[in-house]
Write a protein that holds these residues in place. Structure first.
Motif, PDB file in Angstrom:
ATOM      1  N   GLY A   6       1.035  -1.095  -0.034  1.00  0.00           N
ATOM      2  CA  GLY A   6       0.026   0.207  -0.039  1.00  0.00           C
ATOM      3  C   GLY A   6       0.783   1.369   0.038  1.00  0.00           C
ATOM      4  O   GLY A   6       2.091   1.203   0.418  1.00  0.00           O
ATOM      5  N   GLY A   7       0.267   2.448  -0.343  1.00  0.00           N
ATOM      6  CA  GLY A   7       0.912   3.628  -0.311  1.00  0.00           C
ATOM      7  C   GLY A   7       0.820   4.350  -1.744  1.00  0.00           C
ATOM      8  O   GLY A   7       0.143   3.465  -2.445  1.00  0.00           O
ATOM      9  N   PHE A   8       1.273   5.387  -2.041  1.00  0.00           N
ATOM     10  CA  PHE A   8       1.125   6.271  -2.992  1.00  0.00           C
ATOM     11  C   PHE A   8       1.691   5.511  -4.274  1.00  0.00           C
ATOM     12  O   PHE A   8       0.734   5.168  -5.499  1.00  0.00           O
ATOM     13  CB  PHE A   8       1.815   7.604  -3.110  1.00  0.00           C
ATOM     14  N   THR A   9       2.735   4.888  -4.236  1.00  0.00           N
ATOM     15  CA  THR A   9       3.266   4.483  -5.456  1.00  0.00           C
ATOM     16  C   THR A   9       2.737   3.152  -5.832  1.00  0.00           C
ATOM     17  O   THR A   9       2.174   2.589  -6.965  1.00  0.00           O
ATOM     18  CB  THR A   9       4.989   4.158  -5.360  1.00  0.00           C
ATOM     19  N   ALA A  10       2.443   2.181  -4.832  1.00  0.00           N
ATOM     20  CA  ALA A  10       1.517   0.979  -4.872  1.00  0.00           C
ATOM     21  C   ALA A  10       0.283   1.406  -5.597  1.00  0.00           C
ATOM     22  O   ALA A  10      -0.275   0.631  -6.479  1.00  0.00           O
ATOM     23  CB  ALA A  10       1.513   0.268  -3.730  1.00  0.00           C
ATOM     24  N   GLN A  26      -3.992  12.687  -7.200  1.00  0.00           N
ATOM     25  CA  GLN A  26      -4.529  12.229  -6.145  1.00  0.00           C
ATOM     26  C   GLN A  26      -6.112  11.639  -6.884  1.00  0.00           C
ATOM     27  O   GLN A  26      -6.598  10.703  -6.167  1.00  0.00           O
ATOM     28  CB  GLN A  26      -5.106  13.072  -5.119  1.00  0.00           C
ATOM     29  N   ARG A  27      -6.300  12.034  -8.046  1.00  0.00           N
ATOM     30  CA  ARG A  27      -7.552  11.176  -8.623  1.00  0.00           C
ATOM     31  C   ARG A  27      -7.413   9.761  -8.854  1.00  0.00           C
ATOM     32  O   ARG A  27      -8.123   8.857  -8.662  1.00  0.00           O
ATOM     33  CB  ARG A  27      -7.754  11.985 -10.089  1.00  0.00           C
ATOM     34  N   PHE A  28      -6.003   9.291  -9.242  1.00  0.00           N
ATOM     35  CA  PHE A  28      -5.793   8.159  -9.516  1.00  0.00           C
ATOM     36  C   PHE A  28      -4.776   7.406  -8.189  1.00  0.00           C
ATOM     37  O   PHE A  28      -4.916   5.920  -8.395  1.00  0.00           O
ATOM     38  CB  PHE A  28      -4.458   7.931 -10.524  1.00  0.00           C
ATOM     39  N   ILE A  29      -4.847   8.238  -7.263  1.00  0.00           N
ATOM     40  CA  ILE A  29      -4.104   7.519  -6.095  1.00  0.00           C
ATOM     41  C   ILE A  29      -5.126   7.239  -4.930  1.00  0.00           C
ATOM     42  O   ILE A  29      -5.445   6.053  -4.172  1.00  0.00           O
ATOM     43  CB  ILE A  29      -2.954   8.332  -5.684  1.00  0.00           C
ATOM     44  N   THR A  30      -5.781   8.555  -4.515  1.00  0.00           N
ATOM     45  CA  THR A  30      -6.543   8.333  -3.228  1.00  0.00           C
ATOM     46  C   THR A  30      -8.132   8.702  -3.549  1.00  0.00           C
ATOM     47  O   THR A  30      -8.970   8.514  -2.755  1.00  0.00           O
ATOM     48  CB  THR A  30      -6.082   9.411  -2.247  1.00  0.00           C
ATOM     49  N   ARG A  31      -8.455   9.284  -4.857  1.00  0.00           N
ATOM     50  CA  ARG A  31      -9.817   9.591  -5.274  1.00  0.00           C
ATOM     51  C   ARG A  31     -10.111  10.734  -4.462  1.00  0.00           C
ATOM     52  O   ARG A  31     -11.419  11.133  -4.279  1.00  0.00           O
ATOM     53  CB  ARG A  31     -10.584   8.527  -5.357  1.00  0.00           C
ATOM     54  N   ARG A  35      -5.362   0.377  -2.189  1.00  0.00           N
ATOM     55  CA  ARG A  35      -5.272   1.535  -2.877  1.00  0.00           C
ATOM     56  C   ARG A  35      -5.630   2.761  -2.273  1.00  0.00           C
ATOM     57  O   ARG A  35      -6.619   2.711  -1.482  1.00  0.00           O
ATOM     58  CB  ARG A  35      -6.201   1.363  -4.172  1.00  0.00           C
ATOM     59  N   GLY A  36      -4.837   3.918  -2.400  1.00  0.00           N
ATOM     60  CA  GLY A  36      -5.484   4.892  -1.302  1.00  0.00           C
ATOM     61  C   GLY A  36      -5.227   5.108   0.088  1.00  0.00           C
ATOM     62  O   GLY A  36      -4.433   4.133   0.784  1.00  0.00           O
ATOM     63  N   ASP A  37      -6.367   5.500   0.753  1.00  0.00           N
ATOM     64  CA  ASP A  37      -6.632   5.577   2.255  1.00  0.00           C
ATOM     65  C   ASP A  37      -6.592   3.977   2.533  1.00  0.00           C
ATOM     66  O   ASP A  37      -7.426   3.427   1.909  1.00  0.00           O
ATOM     67  CB  ASP A  37      -7.485   6.211   2.598  1.00  0.00           C
ATOM     68  N   ALA A  38      -5.926   3.762   3.582  1.00  0.00           N
ATOM     69  CA  ALA A  38      -5.736   1.921   3.770  1.00  0.00           C
ATOM     70  C   ALA A  38      -6.319   1.654   5.060  1.00  0.00           C
ATOM     71  O   ALA A  38      -6.490   0.473   5.347  1.00  0.00           O
ATOM     72  CB  ALA A  38      -4.215   1.626   3.533  1.00  0.00           C
ATOM     73  N   GLU A  39      -6.637   2.471   6.086  1.00  0.00           N
ATOM     74  CA  GLU A  39      -7.118   1.993   7.478  1.00  0.00           C
ATOM     75  C   GLU A  39      -8.230   1.210   7.396  1.00  0.00           C
ATOM     76  O   GLU A  39      -8.309  -0.104   8.036  1.00  0.00           O
ATOM     77  CB  GLU A  39      -7.274   3.062   8.490  1.00  0.00           C
ATOM     78  N   GLU A  40      -9.413   1.496   6.727  1.00  0.00           N
ATOM     79  CA  GLU A  40     -10.651   0.693   6.583  1.00  0.00           C
ATOM     80  C   GLU A  40     -10.315  -0.575   5.866  1.00  0.00           C
ATOM     81  O   GLU A  40     -10.462  -1.827   6.286  1.00  0.00           O
ATOM     82  CB  GLU A  40     -11.647   1.399   5.841  1.00  0.00           C
TER      83      GLU A  40
END
Ligand code: B12
Length: 541
Positions: free
Chosen positions: A111-115, A252-257, A134-139
């Motif tokens: 996980g993380g930005f590059t992943a 961020q559109r492609f990473i975290t939305r 992808r993106g925010d990962a806590e949930e």
């Protein structure tokens, strides 16, 4: 940690092998992602046993540490690898392959930005990875660990997951992007979740490299600003698009939305500061300034820090020019020499600054700001770069001139750092090189994997791109290697900022002198990089 099976081991693999003349062999990407503590703490809060393992720290503590052996001892159900920074690409895959080869039953994800940017390519090209979050990962990570520990093989409902289902890589529909309320439910400073966290707190600092032949103390006192510095979580997201940045709103559109920045509450931030101080931290490092013209949030935060009489230093990276009320509040709250602002005009050319930097300001506005900081008595670091799209040699001269003018006229500008920018996955340059007149060799994740498999491809001189005709006489810079070497010569001649005090920089010749001294000392010490620094962590595999 009792021998009970761990539910999730979060592993941070820095780029272990790097070589640069003044540093010799060094480790890079030593800071953990800000959110990794929140991931582990969130799992613990929901009853899942978790631990963070930083492979750089483990090597520093024990050169014979072997992650495969350690995984064998702890037998986590899930190994989650941090792959935030592209520099980690090679090391992360190597660790995943070694663990998966020995323990195929362990679920290995990243996980993380590059992943996130390469969430499909990675499991497709590197089968040792079972999935990418992808993106925010806590949930998503909580849901994933829940499924794996309950032996639920169908992972379709896990949000943000791209995984291999019956041999085919699938991307789940459900998507989680934290709200402010969800962000405020997280804890970012539960340091004991990190194995050997005291080494991380006491010796890892700004700037971020670790010289392998230096002791802990030498790295901390000679190569860092010498203050125990924590990257402080204030919020997530950025509304701006600086053209080289893979954290821009476009990226961020492609990473975290995430479409607009979110902030943690001031109370939660104060809690983090106090908990960090209780573990020995001294300086809070903030790189979150989404609305540079309206820094009201920070003025309020600083007022609370004064009200509760919280004693700490701060390094604040400005994404534009700080406003006067902000500078006043900063100085009132952090009056000591150790605190400073980072200001990044990037280039001496206003045309280029308007082209590449979202929040434009003129050279006159910059100098006015520096004059105000002089009056106030606030220290600062100023950042420039070079070899950027559109830049002419005349504009490069403007950067050299402005750098010299600032150095001569502003005593409070302690350090002027001039850094080349390496191609970042998902930055505007990366996604649309034609628009910027550049050629890069890293469209795919495997290109970053290849690039970072070399220790000579390190952050100080590799770019991963070149600009055709940047040098009118070509100067032999008609490919990436030639361009990188030509820019390295420019850097050494005009921009070297190395020095015995990592908080200060002098004229380039002093940097070259320090560089030659360091490499001569290394050669004299005849300290060959430890025979086992080539993959000591995988001795067992
Ligand atoms: C704050 C920041 C910093 C801070 C703190 C970084 C940190 N410790 O996380 C400091 C100043 C230390 C820093 C340094 C660097 N940074 Co920086 N940084 C940022 C910035 C501005 C914000 C990052 C942020 O908001 N993080 C908070 C949230 C978003 O991330 P997070 O909570 O840590 O992670 C979440 C997810 O990504 C995921 N996740 C993250 N890690 C993991 C691990 C696992 C196992 C899992 C499952 C999930 C997961 O889950 C987390 C929680 O939901 C971004 C630009 C931007 N606006 O995004 C650049 C950015 C991330 N940095 C970048 C770079 C290049 C660097 C440096 C290499 C620059 C340099 N040359 O020195 C160094 C590396 C330092 C190091 N690691 O040792 C690039 C990375 C590009 C790329 N994809 O590789 C970015 C995108 C842009 C840029 N140019 O600045 N940075």
């Amino acid at each position: 940690m009792d021998e009970k099976r761990l539910d999730c081991m979060l592993v941070h693999a820095p780029k272990f092998d790097n070589w640069y003349k003044p540093l010799g062999d060094f480790i890079w990407i030593n800071y953990l992602p800000i959110g990794i503590f929140a991931l582990a703490d969130n799992l613990e809060k929901h009853g899942y046993k978790s631990e963070i393992v930083h492979l750089g720290i483990e090597w520093i503590e024990d050169h014979n540490f072997d992650i495969v052996e350690y995984v064998g001892k702890i037998r986590p159900r899930v190994v989650a690898l941090s792959l935030h920074w592209h520099y980690q690409s090679y090391d992360v895959i190597k660790v995943a392959e070694a663990i998966k080869a020995r323990y195929p039953d362990i679920f290995v994800c990243a996980g993380g930005f590059t992943a996130s940017y390469y969430h499909k390519e990675i499991p497709e090209d590197f089968p040792s990875l079972d999935a990418v979050i992808r993106g925010d990962a806590e949930e998503p990570l909580l849901r994933l660990v829940e499924h794996v520990t309950k032996n639920k093989r169908d992972l379709h409902t896990v949000p943000n997951l791209t995984w291999r289902s019956n041999g085919k890589v699938v991307e789940n529909e459900a998507f989680y992007c934290a709200t402010e309320e969800q962000l405020n439910a997280l804890r970012f400073t539960n340091l004991p979740l990190l194995k050997n966290h005291k080494t991380y707190v006491n010796y890892f600092g700004h700037p971020f490299m670790w010289k392998k032949s230096f002791s802990k103390k030498a790295n901390f006192h000679k190569l860092s600003i010498g203050s125990k510095t924590l990257p402080l979580s204030i919020g997530r997201g950025c509304p701006m698009t600086c053209t080289w940045c893979a954290g821009s709103i476009l990226s961020q559109r492609f990473i975290t939305r995430r479409t607009k920045p979110i902030y943690r509450s001031i109370d939660k931030i104060l809690e983090s500061i106090q908990e960090a101080l209780s573990y020995g931290y001294e300086t809070m490092y903030v790189v979150f300034d989404p609305y540079p013209d309206n820094q009201g949030f920070f003025i309020e935060l600083f007022a609370k820090i004064r009200e509760y009489n919280i004693q700490c230093e701060m390094v604040f990276e400005c994404h534009g020019l700080p406003t006067k009320p902000f500078m006043d509040a900063f100085h009132a709250t952090f009056p000591h020499e150790e605190s400073f602002l980072c200001i990044s005009p990037e280039t001496g050319s206003e045309r280029l600054r308007r082209m590449h930097k979202h929040r434009f300001y003129s050279n006159e506005e910059l100098l006015d700001c520096l004059r105000y900081l002089e009056e106030l008595g606030v220290n600062s670091e100023v950042f420039f770069t070079y070899g950027i799209p559109g830049e002419t040699l005349e504009e490069l001269q403007e950067t050299i001139k402005l750098k010299r003018f600032i150095k001569r006229n502003f005593k409070r500008v302690h350090c002027i750092r001039v850094l080349s920018i390496e191609m970042e996955p998902g930055s505007p340059w990366h996604m649309d090189p034609k628009k910027y007149g550049i050629v890069h060799d890293r469209p795919h994740f495997r290109d970053f994997y290849r690039a970072h498999s070399s220790k000579y491809n390190q952050t100080y001189s590799s770019l991963g791109y070149f600009i055709p005709n940047y040098f009118p006489d070509n100067n032999g810079a008609q490919d990436i290697a030639g361009f990188e070497q030509a820019l390295q010569r420019i850097k050494c001649k005009y921009f070297c900022f190395l020095g015995p005090n990592a908080r200060k920089s002098g004229p380039a010749w002093t940097g070259r002198l320090f560089c030659n001294t360091l490499s001569l000392m290394d050669r004299l010490k005849g300290k060959k990089a430890r025979a086992d620094d080539a993959a000591p962590l995988l001795r067992g595999s």
